[in-house]
Design a protein around this motif. Structure first.
Motif, PDB file in Angstrom:
ATOM      1  N   UNK A  31      21.556  27.486 -13.431  1.00 14.85           N
ATOM      2  CA  UNK A  31      20.366  27.425 -14.281  1.00 14.85           C
ATOM      3  C   UNK A  31      20.764  27.383 -15.756  1.00 14.85           C
ATOM      4  N   UNK A  32      21.727  28.209 -16.149  1.00 11.97           N
ATOM      5  CA  UNK A  32      22.168  28.232 -17.549  1.00 11.97           C
ATOM      6  C   UNK A  32      22.786  26.894 -17.944  1.00 11.97           C
ATOM      7  N   UNK A  33      23.577  26.307 -17.054  1.00 14.14           N
ATOM      8  CA  UNK A  33      24.165  25.001 -17.347  1.00 14.14           C
ATOM      9  C   UNK A  33      23.093  23.940 -17.564  1.00 14.14           C
ATOM     10  N   UNK A  34      22.160  23.852 -16.630  1.00 14.93           N
ATOM     11  CA  UNK A  34      21.121  22.822 -16.728  1.00 14.93           C
ATOM     12  C   UNK A  34      20.199  23.093 -17.910  1.00 14.93           C
ATOM     13  N   UNK A  35      19.921  24.353 -18.188  1.00 15.36           N
ATOM     14  CA  UNK A  35      19.095  24.700 -19.335  1.00 15.36           C
ATOM     15  C   UNK A  35      19.789  24.312 -20.633  1.00 15.36           C
ATOM     16  N   UNK A  36      21.114  24.454 -20.679  1.00 14.07           N
ATOM     17  CA  UNK A  36      21.867  24.028 -21.859  1.00 14.07           C
ATOM     18  C   UNK A  36      21.785  22.521 -22.045  1.00 14.07           C
ATOM     19  N   UNK A  37      21.966  21.769 -20.964  1.00 12.53           N
ATOM     20  CA  UNK A  37      21.909  20.308 -21.072  1.00 12.53           C
ATOM     21  C   UNK A  37      20.541  19.828 -21.525  1.00 12.53           C
ATOM     22  N   UNK A  38      19.508  20.307 -20.870  1.00 15.09           N
ATOM     23  CA  UNK A  38      18.151  19.843 -21.172  1.00 15.09           C
ATOM     24  C   UNK A  38      17.708  20.338 -22.545  1.00 15.09           C
ATOM     25  N   UNK A  39      17.920  21.619 -22.818  1.00 16.13           N
ATOM     26  CA  UNK A  39      17.523  22.180 -24.108  1.00 16.13           C
ATOM     27  C   UNK A  39      18.289  21.567 -25.263  1.00 16.13           C
ATOM     28  N   UNK A  40      19.574  21.334 -25.060  1.00 18.49           N
ATOM     29  CA  UNK A  40      20.376  20.695 -26.104  1.00 18.49           C
ATOM     30  C   UNK A  40      19.930  19.276 -26.380  1.00 18.49           C
ATOM     31  N   UNK A  41      19.608  18.535 -25.324  1.00 14.09           N
ATOM     32  CA  UNK A  41      19.144  17.161 -25.490  1.00 14.09           C
ATOM     33  C   UNK A  41      17.803  17.115 -26.231  1.00 14.09           C
ATOM     34  N   UNK A  42      16.895  17.994 -25.861  1.00 12.10           N
ATOM     35  CA  UNK A  42      15.584  18.015 -26.523  1.00 12.10           C
ATOM     36  C   UNK A  42      15.723  18.460 -27.973  1.00 12.10           C
ATOM     37  N   UNK A  43      16.562  19.468 -28.221  1.00  8.29           N
ATOM     38  CA  UNK A  43      16.778  19.928 -29.590  1.00  8.29           C
ATOM     39  C   UNK A  43      17.430  18.835 -30.433  1.00  8.29           C
ATOM     40  N   UNK A  44      18.403  18.136 -29.861  1.00  5.75           N
ATOM     41  CA  UNK A  44      19.056  17.038 -30.580  1.00  5.75           C
ATOM     42  C   UNK A  44      18.051  15.947 -30.932  1.00  5.75           C
ATOM     43  N   UNK A  45      17.210  15.576 -29.975  1.00  5.62           N
ATOM     44  CA  UNK A  45      16.194  14.557 -30.238  1.00  5.62           C
ATOM     45  C   UNK A  45      15.232  15.016 -31.331  1.00  5.62           C
ATOM     46  N   UNK A  46      14.811  16.272 -31.271  1.00  2.00           N
ATOM     47  CA  UNK A  46      13.901  16.800 -32.284  1.00  2.00           C
ATOM     48  C   UNK A  46      14.524  16.841 -33.665  1.00  2.00           C
ATOM     49  N   UNK A  47      15.794  17.263 -33.734  1.00  2.00           N
ATOM     50  CA  UNK A  47      16.469  17.315 -35.032  1.00  2.00           C
ATOM     51  C   UNK A  47      16.730  15.919 -35.593  1.00  2.00           C
ATOM     52  N   UNK A  48      17.074  14.975 -34.739  1.00  2.00           N
ATOM     53  CA  UNK A  48      17.275  13.604 -35.218  1.00  2.00           C
ATOM     54  C   UNK A  48      15.966  13.008 -35.728  1.00  2.00           C
ATOM     55  N   UNK A  49      14.873  13.246 -35.026  1.00  2.00           N
ATOM     56  CA  UNK A  49      13.592  12.734 -35.513  1.00  2.00           C
ATOM     57  C   UNK A  49      13.184  13.431 -36.815  1.00  2.00           C
ATOM     58  N   UNK A  50      13.556  14.695 -36.978  1.00  2.00           N
ATOM     59  CA  UNK A  50      13.281  15.410 -38.224  1.00  2.00           C
ATOM     60  C   UNK A  50      14.058  14.804 -39.382  1.00  2.00           C
ATOM     61  N   UNK A  51      15.315  14.479 -39.145  1.00  2.00           N
ATOM     62  CA  UNK A  51      16.148  13.881 -40.194  1.00  2.00           C
ATOM     63  C   UNK A  51      15.630  12.492 -40.563  1.00  2.00           C
ATOM     64  N   UNK A  52      15.297  11.696 -39.569  1.00  2.00           N
ATOM     65  CA  UNK A  52      14.807  10.334 -39.843  1.00  2.00           C
ATOM     66  C   UNK A  52      13.448  10.386 -40.526  1.00  2.00           C
ATOM     67  N   UNK A  53      12.565  11.268 -40.081  1.00  2.00           N
ATOM     68  CA  UNK A  53      11.237  11.370 -40.687  1.00  2.00           C
ATOM     69  C   UNK A  53      11.304  11.917 -42.104  1.00  2.00           C
ATOM     70  N   UNK A  54      12.351  12.650 -42.413  1.00  2.00           N
ATOM     71  CA  UNK A  54      12.507  13.183 -43.760  1.00  2.00           C
ATOM     72  C   UNK A  54      12.927  12.148 -44.780  1.00  2.00           C
ATOM     73  N   UNK A  55      13.308  10.962 -44.354  1.00  2.00           N
ATOM     74  CA  UNK A  55      13.659   9.890 -45.272  1.00  2.00           C
ATOM     75  C   UNK A  55      15.136   9.771 -45.553  1.00  2.00           C
ATOM     76  N   UNK A  56      15.975  10.389 -44.744  1.00  2.00           N
ATOM     77  CA  UNK A  56      17.409  10.368 -44.981  1.00  2.00           C
ATOM     78  C   UNK A  56      17.988   8.965 -44.883  1.00  2.00           C
ATOM     79  N   UNK A  57      17.494   8.143 -43.952  1.00  2.00           N
ATOM     80  CA  UNK A  57      18.043   6.815 -43.726  1.00  2.00           C
ATOM     81  C   UNK A  57      17.274   5.713 -44.455  1.00  2.00           C
ATOM     82  N   UNK A  58      16.276   6.051 -45.240  1.00  2.00           N
ATOM     83  CA  UNK A  58      15.468   5.035 -45.918  1.00  2.00           C
ATOM     84  C   UNK A  58      16.279   4.242 -46.943  1.00  2.00           C
TER      85      UNK A  58
END
Length: 114
Positions: A31-58
């Motif tokens: 459970x901890x392994x799968x929770x790490x994979x899924x949670x890490x993937x969702x957190x990574x996606x959220x942080x990447x969308x936060x960076x892009x929405x903030x105008x970093x790549x504009x």
């Protein structure tokens, strides 16, 4: 508030289903392994969308369009939207959902090792 709890419970059910599908059984380590994979993937996606929405790549996108676009297409390229305009959805709930899954992983590991 109800929607956040619904998403959290749905994510935990997804983690349990993926644990059974991949490992064939469920215990705290799996459970901890799968929770790490899924949670890490969702957190990574959220942080990447936060960076892009903030105008970093504009600035990079606009500069690349100016350099690599032929002169005859400059007006059309000038009308194209920037990445921060494309990612206009709220990304903080996605980050919170991923971090809550990682918190569940930490709790499971704490229970396992104590």
């Amino acid at each position: 508030m109800k929607a956040k709890i619904f998403y959290f419970i749905g994510l935990q059910l997804l983690i349990f289903v993926l644990t059974f599908l991949i490992y064939g059984k469920c215990n705290l380590v799996y459970y901890a392994n799968m929770s790490f994979y899924v949670g890490g993937l969702i957190t990574f996606f959220g942080l990447m969308s936060y960076v892009v929405a903030g105008g970093f790549f504009d600035f990079f996108t606009e500069s690349s369009r100016k350099v690599f676009t032929p002169k005859r297409l400059r007006k059309e390229v000038g009308k194209m939207r920037l990445p921060s305009e494309v990612f206009s959805f709220p990304n903080k709930p996605i980050i919170a959902l991923g971090l809550s899954s990682l918190l569940c992983m930490c709790i499971a590991l704490f229970v396992y090792y104590s």
